[in-house]
Design a protein around this motif. Structure first.
Motif, mmCIF file in Angstrom:
data_model
loop_
_atom_site.group_PDB
_atom_site.id
_atom_site.type_symbol
_atom_site.label_atom_id
_atom_site.label_comp_id
_atom_site.label_asym_id
_atom_site.label_seq_id
_atom_site.Cartn_x
_atom_site.Cartn_y
_atom_site.Cartn_z
ATOM 1 N N GLY A 263 0.839 -1.195 0.000
ATOM 2 C CA GLY A 263 0.000 0.000 0.000
ATOM 3 C C GLY A 263 0.875 1.246 0.000
ATOM 4 O O GLY A 263 2.063 1.202 -0.331
ATOM 5 N N LEU A 264 0.279 2.377 0.379
ATOM 6 C CA LEU A 264 1.048 3.618 0.435
ATOM 7 C C LEU A 264 2.102 3.542 1.536
ATOM 8 O O LEU A 264 1.801 3.088 2.648
ATOM 9 C CB LEU A 264 0.117 4.805 0.696
ATOM 10 N N VAL A 265 3.297 3.977 1.229
ATOM 11 C CA VAL A 265 4.368 3.992 2.225
ATOM 12 C C VAL A 265 4.911 5.410 2.345
ATOM 13 O O VAL A 265 4.811 6.215 1.419
ATOM 14 C CB VAL A 265 5.509 3.018 1.850
ATOM 15 N N ALA A 266 5.474 5.707 3.486
ATOM 16 C CA ALA A 266 6.048 7.035 3.726
ATOM 17 C C ALA A 266 7.251 7.253 2.815
ATOM 18 O O ALA A 266 7.997 6.317 2.510
ATOM 19 C CB ALA A 266 6.460 7.173 5.186
ATOM 20 N N ASP A 267 7.433 8.497 2.379
ATOM 21 C CA ASP A 267 8.588 8.822 1.536
ATOM 22 C C ASP A 267 9.893 8.422 2.215
ATOM 23 O O ASP A 267 10.843 7.995 1.553
ATOM 24 C CB ASP A 267 8.613 10.322 1.234
ATOM 25 N N SER A 268 9.931 8.531 3.539
ATOM 26 C CA SER A 268 11.156 8.223 4.271
ATOM 27 C C SER A 268 11.493 6.738 4.231
ATOM 28 O O SER A 268 12.638 6.349 4.493
ATOM 29 C CB SER A 268 11.026 8.679 5.727
ATOM 30 N N ASP A 269 10.518 5.884 3.892
ATOM 31 C CA ASP A 269 10.767 4.442 3.826
ATOM 32 C C ASP A 269 11.267 3.983 2.465
ATOM 33 O O ASP A 269 11.814 2.878 2.342
ATOM 34 C CB ASP A 269 9.486 3.662 4.158
ATOM 35 N N LEU A 270 11.073 4.800 1.437
ATOM 36 C CA LEU A 270 11.412 4.358 0.077
ATOM 37 C C LEU A 270 12.896 4.040 -0.108
ATOM 38 O O LEU A 270 13.228 3.017 -0.725
ATOM 39 C CB LEU A 270 10.961 5.405 -0.936
ATOM 40 N N PRO A 271 13.824 4.853 0.381
ATOM 41 C CA PRO A 271 15.236 4.504 0.193
ATOM 42 C C PRO A 271 15.583 3.132 0.771
ATOM 43 O O PRO A 271 16.306 2.349 0.143
ATOM 44 C CB PRO A 271 15.976 5.634 0.913
ATOM 45 N N ARG A 272 15.064 2.836 1.959
ATOM 46 C CA ARG A 272 15.343 1.537 2.587
ATOM 47 C C ARG A 272 14.762 0.390 1.764
ATOM 48 O O ARG A 272 15.425 -0.638 1.539
ATOM 49 C CB ARG A 272 14.769 1.522 4.009
ATOM 50 N N LEU A 273 13.520 0.551 1.318
ATOM 51 C CA LEU A 273 12.877 -0.506 0.541
ATOM 52 C C LEU A 273 13.606 -0.748 -0.773
ATOM 53 O O LEU A 273 13.719 -1.893 -1.234
ATOM 54 C CB LEU A 273 11.413 -0.139 0.287
ATOM 55 N N MET A 274 14.122 0.325 -1.373
ATOM 56 C CA MET A 274 14.883 0.166 -2.614
ATOM 57 C C MET A 274 16.248 -0.455 -2.355
ATOM 58 O O MET A 274 16.702 -1.315 -3.104
ATOM 59 C CB MET A 274 15.032 1.521 -3.309
ATOM 60 N N ARG A 275 16.894 -0.016 -1.302
ATOM 61 C CA ARG A 275 18.248 -0.506 -1.005
ATOM 62 C C ARG A 275 18.258 -2.009 -0.706
ATOM 63 O O ARG A 275 19.196 -2.722 -1.070
ATOM 64 C CB ARG A 275 18.806 0.277 0.186
ATOM 65 N N CYS A 276 17.213 -2.505 -0.059
ATOM 66 C CA CYS A 276 17.153 -3.922 0.308
ATOM 67 C C CYS A 276 16.757 -4.825 -0.862
ATOM 68 O O CYS A 276 16.908 -6.046 -0.767
ATOM 69 C CB CYS A 276 16.160 -4.125 1.449
ATOM 70 N N ALA A 277 16.267 -4.246 -1.944
ATOM 71 C CA ALA A 277 15.810 -5.047 -3.086
ATOM 72 C C ALA A 277 16.989 -5.491 -3.951
ATOM 73 O O ALA A 277 18.023 -4.818 -4.006
ATOM 74 C CB ALA A 277 14.831 -4.236 -3.930
ATOM 75 N N SER A 278 16.814 -6.613 -4.633
ATOM 76 C CA SER A 278 17.839 -7.054 -5.587
ATOM 77 C C SER A 278 17.705 -6.318 -6.907
ATOM 78 O O SER A 278 18.641 -6.283 -7.711
ATOM 79 C CB SER A 278 17.747 -8.569 -5.812
ATOM 80 N N SER A 279 16.525 -5.717 -7.131
ATOM 81 C CA SER A 279 16.310 -4.937 -8.355
ATOM 82 C C SER A 279 15.053 -4.094 -8.199
ATOM 83 O O SER A 279 14.228 -4.346 -7.312
ATOM 84 C CB SER A 279 16.150 -5.861 -9.574
ATOM 85 N N LEU A 280 14.922 -3.081 -9.045
ATOM 86 C CA LEU A 280 13.676 -2.334 -9.195
ATOM 87 C C LEU A 280 13.024 -2.820 -10.483
ATOM 88 O O LEU A 280 13.689 -2.914 -11.524
ATOM 89 C CB LEU A 280 13.933 -0.832 -9.292
ATOM 90 N N LEU A 281 11.740 -3.112 -10.431
ATOM 91 C CA LEU A 281 10.995 -3.532 -11.620
ATOM 92 C C LEU A 281 10.018 -2.425 -11.962
ATOM 93 O O LEU A 281 9.083 -2.149 -11.211
ATOM 94 C CB LEU A 281 10.262 -4.847 -11.334
ATOM 95 N N PHE A 282 10.220 -1.779 -13.097
ATOM 96 C CA PHE A 282 9.436 -0.599 -13.468
ATOM 97 C C PHE A 282 8.948 -0.782 -14.903
ATOM 98 O O PHE A 282 9.590 -0.351 -15.857
ATOM 99 C CB PHE A 282 10.320 0.641 -13.327
ATOM 100 N N LEU A 283 7.790 -1.442 -15.054
ATOM 101 C CA LEU A 283 7.279 -1.824 -16.368
ATOM 102 C C LEU A 283 6.147 -0.914 -16.824
ATOM 103 O O LEU A 283 5.190 -1.354 -17.458
ATOM 104 C CB LEU A 283 6.819 -3.287 -16.334
ATOM 105 N N SER A 284 6.259 0.351 -16.510
ATOM 106 C CA SER A 284 5.221 1.325 -16.822
ATOM 107 C C SER A 284 5.012 1.475 -18.325
ATOM 108 O O SER A 284 5.945 1.417 -19.119
ATOM 109 C CB SER A 284 5.602 2.682 -16.216
ATOM 110 N N HIS A 285 3.744 1.692 -18.700
ATOM 111 C CA HIS A 285 3.406 1.982 -20.097
ATOM 112 C C HIS A 285 3.862 3.376 -20.495
ATOM 113 O O HIS A 285 4.246 3.603 -21.647
ATOM 114 C CB HIS A 285 1.885 1.908 -20.305
#
Length: 375
Positions: A263-285
């Protein structure tokens, strides 16, 4: 230089969209310049009891001007009749009226600059282009955008793609269009030096991160196909999704055990969530820019993006560009980024170097430069 900036305050409330962050960072950056006197202009309806903007807006301490009419009614009149003229609400020494969002304001006292992030309304080959809702959206934009392109002195936009589409679809004067790009907050760069194992993770498994929710525009169908593909490949990679999702996709996600909706997450959480991921998946049209791709790069996380709209331009050779319908290749790519540490580190290093170019201070410098060149 004296600049008045007209805006919809609600778009600046945090957490906000990419456009809202662009508005906030641009105006805060301009307000910090010693040679610029920046004031806001908006409908009186947005004033709080203390005479300022809502505390959710980072712009609440910038000096302001208001007009008494309701925002929605006033804008409809501007776009349909080009009245009421707003000159009387501008200080006599105003050098520029700047609206960092897509709208039309009739003034004659000073030149006007506008930011147009994209012209999705006029695209005809998107999956939703022929829906009734989108046709109405296109009609509403057509009531004002041609006047803005003709009458405004500067059109700011955020990518070469958006500039090219304005020229191709709307006949815009390319000499008026100034590309200022987007930036990344410092917290995304800072977290790249922290070992991900020291950070709180949203799931125990390795995961690819999706931001923007499961929505049609953001390629939800593609993401669901990738989730199924990962299951079929017996991969332990999960897909973690941040953002508001459309109901039909929320229902579909319940049948996929490897897909987690935050769901919606705080802006302050986004760097952590991205850093812990093995990749970003961005399949936008469709994206006018695609800030999450650069934010992920800044954290050291490889970006896997669709080959649509501005995304290939934005990530360049530092990201992995895919055909979003090619599920097999995407699944293989995500697995390789998880299992091949050398490949992941290579894209991490290239991405971090690429992201250094995208700062909000650079955007502000380009906006400020245009104000002096076009005055």
């Amino acid at each position: 230089m004296n600049i008045i900036s007209y805006l919809h305050p609600i778009r600046t409330y945090v957490p906000c969209t990419g456009a809202g962050r662009h508005i906030n960072n641009t105006l805060l950056g301009l307000a910090s310049q010693q040679n610029i006197n920046l004031e806001l202009l908006f409908s009186h309806q947005w004033l709080q009891a203390d005479g300022k903007l809502d505390p959710r807006s980072p712009l609440r301490d910038i000096p302001l001007n208001t007009f008494p009419l309701p925002e929605n009614l006033t804008e409809r009149l501007w776009k349909l009749t080009q009245f009421p003229k707003m000159d009387k609400y501008l200080p006599a020494n105003t050098d520029w009226l700047f609206t960092p969002m897509e709208t039309y304001i009739p003034v004659s006292r000073c030149p006007v600059a506008v930011t147009i992030y994209d012209i999705q309304a006029f695209e005809t080959d998107l999956p939703w282009s022929n829906t009734r809702q989108h046709r109405w959206f296109r009609y509403k934009w057509s009531q004002w955008i041609y006047k803005a392109l003709a009458n405004y002195r500067v059109i700011f936009t955020i990518s070469e793609f958006s500039k090219r589409r304005m020229i191709e679809l709307l006949g815009a004067d390319e000499n008026k269009i100034v590309i200022v790009g987007c930036g990344v907050e410092q917290q995304f760069y800072d977290i790249a030096s922290i070992n991900p194992v020291e950070l709180e993770r949203p799931v125990n498994n390795p995961y690819t991160f999706v931001i923007g929710g499961l929505r049609l525009r953001k390629g939800a169908d593609f993401v669901l196909d990738v989730a199924k593909g990962l299951l079929n490949a017996n991969s332990d990679i999960q897909i973690v999704v941040a953002g508001d999702s459309e109901p039909e996709y929320v229902a579909a996600a319940k049948d996929l055990p490897n897909l987690k909706l935050l769901g919606l997450v705080a802006d302050s959480d986004l760097p952590r969530l991205m850093r812990c991921a093995s990749s970003l998946l961005f399949l936008s049209h469709y994206e006018g820019f695609g800030i999450p791709a650069i934010e992920a790069m800044a954290t050291g996380t490889p970006s896997v993006v669709s080959n649509r709209a501005s995304l290939p331009e934005v990530v360049g050779t530092a990201g992995i560009v895919v055909e979003p319908e090619d599920t097999t290749t995407i699944v293989d790519t995500l697995i390789q980024l998880q299992e091949n540490s050398q490949l992941r580190e290579d894209y991490s290093r290239r991405g971090q170097e690429h992201a250094k170019y995208y700062t909000w201070s650079r955007c502000v410098d380009l906006v400020q430069k245009a104000f002096y060149e076009y005055i």
